[in-house]
Scaffold this active site. Structure first.
Site, PDB file in Angstrom:
ATOM      1  N   LYS A  35       9.176  13.635  44.573  1.00 51.32           N
ATOM      2  CA  LYS A  35       9.689  14.564  45.597  1.00 51.32           C
ATOM      3  C   LYS A  35       9.267  14.380  47.343  1.00 51.32           C
ATOM      4  CE  LYS A  35       8.108  18.446  44.937  1.00 51.32           C
ATOM      5  NZ  LYS A  35       7.290  19.868  44.806  1.00 51.32           N
ATOM      6  N   ASP A  48      13.414  19.606  44.153  1.00 53.20           N
ATOM      7  CA  ASP A  48      12.111  20.169  43.431  1.00 53.20           C
ATOM      8  C   ASP A  48      13.222  21.153  42.789  1.00 53.20           C
ATOM      9  OD1 ASP A  48      13.401  22.372  45.482  1.00 53.20           O
ATOM     10  OD2 ASP A  48      11.957  22.556  46.495  1.00 53.20           O
TER      11      ASP A  48
END
Length: 222
Positions: free
Chosen positions: A130, A148
Site C-alpha cells: 500500500k 487501502d
C-alpha cells in the site's frame, strides 16, 4: 435477469466519482502532494499516516517538515526529536526509529533519492504494498494501484472484484482496471469512501453512483 453488477461499467463509475470529487476532502497524502511534496516527503507522510487519522497525519507532517525535509536532515534530527514532533500519530516511537532507518538506507544505497521502483520500495523496512504504490502514484505520478480499506471495500461493494484481502484486490485490479484509471483510483475512492460509501450503513441515498452499484454486502444504508 440482469443484475446491476452485470451492467457495471468501470469507466462510467470512475467518471461519476470524479465529477463529484470536489465536494469531498482529498485524502491527506494527495493534499500533501499537491502542496509540492517530493517523493521522500510523500514516503514519510505515508508512513506517518498508517493507523492514524488524516488530520493528525497532516499536523505531524507539517511539524516534522518544518525541521527536516530530506533523508540527511531526518538522520541528523534523530529518533528522540522526531518522536516529539510526530506525536500523537499511531505507534510514533516505532515510526520515528523507522524513519531514521529508512533515511540511512536511502542515503547509503540510493544517493539520497527515493527509488521510483516498486520492488526497491518494498525492500525498505516497514514499507508494504500500500505504501509503495502510493509513493509511486503521489510521489512519481507513475501508474500504480494503492489498495487501502476504502479501495478494497468499494471495489468489492460495487461488484467489480470479489476478493477477501487488500493484496488480492490489488492483483485483481491490476488484471482488469484500465491503466488510465490507476493513478486516480485510490484518490477518488478514498475521498468517496470517507464521506459517502462508508464501511457501515453507507449513504446510498446520496451516492452519485447508486444506480450502477451491486451493493454487495450492504444490509443497511442511509
Amino acid at each position: 435477469m440482469t443484475t446491476p453488477a452485470e451492467k457495471f461499467n468501470i469507466d462510467d463509475f470512475v467518471r461519476t466519482i470524479e465529477s463529484n470529487y470536489r465536494q469531498w476532502n482529498p485524502p491527506v497524502i494527495t493534499f500533501i502532494a499537491h502542496r509540492g511534496a517530493d517523493p521522500f516527503q510523500i514516503l514519510v507522510s505515508t508512513l506517518l499516516s498508517l493507523r492514524t487519522k488524516d488530520e493528525v497525519t497532516a499536523k505531524a507532517a507539517q511539524k516534522l517538515f518544518a525541521r527536516a525535509r530530506t533523508p540527511e536532515q531526518i538522520v541528523a534530527l534523530g529518533k528522540n526529536k522526531i518522536q516529539k514532533l510526530i506525536y500523537p500519530v499511531g505507534f510514533y516511537p516505532t515510526k520515528a526509529g523507522r524513519l531514521v532507518e529508512i533515511s540511512e538506507i536511502i542515503i547509503e544505497k540510493y544517493n539520497g533519492k527515493v527509488p521510483g521502483d516498486l520492488d526497491a520500495l518494498l525492500e525498505l523496512p516497514g514499507v508494504g504494498r500500500k505504501t509503495a504504490n502510493l509513493v509511486l502514484v503521489e510521489g512519481f505520478r507513475k501508474p500504480a494501484i494503492c489498495v487501502d480499506t476504502h479501495v478494497h471495500r468499494i471495489s468489492n461493494r460495487i461488484g467489480y472484484v470479489r476478493t477477501k484481502t487488500p493484496d488480492k484486490t490489488e492483483f485483481a485490479l491490476r488484471k482488469k482496471l484500465p491503466l488510465k484509471h490507476w493513478i486516480k483510483y485510490n484518490e477518488l475512492l478514498v475521498a468517496f469512501g470517507q464521506v459517502i460509501c462508508r464501511p457501515v450503513s453507507p449513504f446510498c441515498s446520496r451516492c452519485p453512483a447508486a444506480r450502477m452499484c451491486a451493493r454487495v454486502g450492504v444490509s443497511t444504508s442511509r
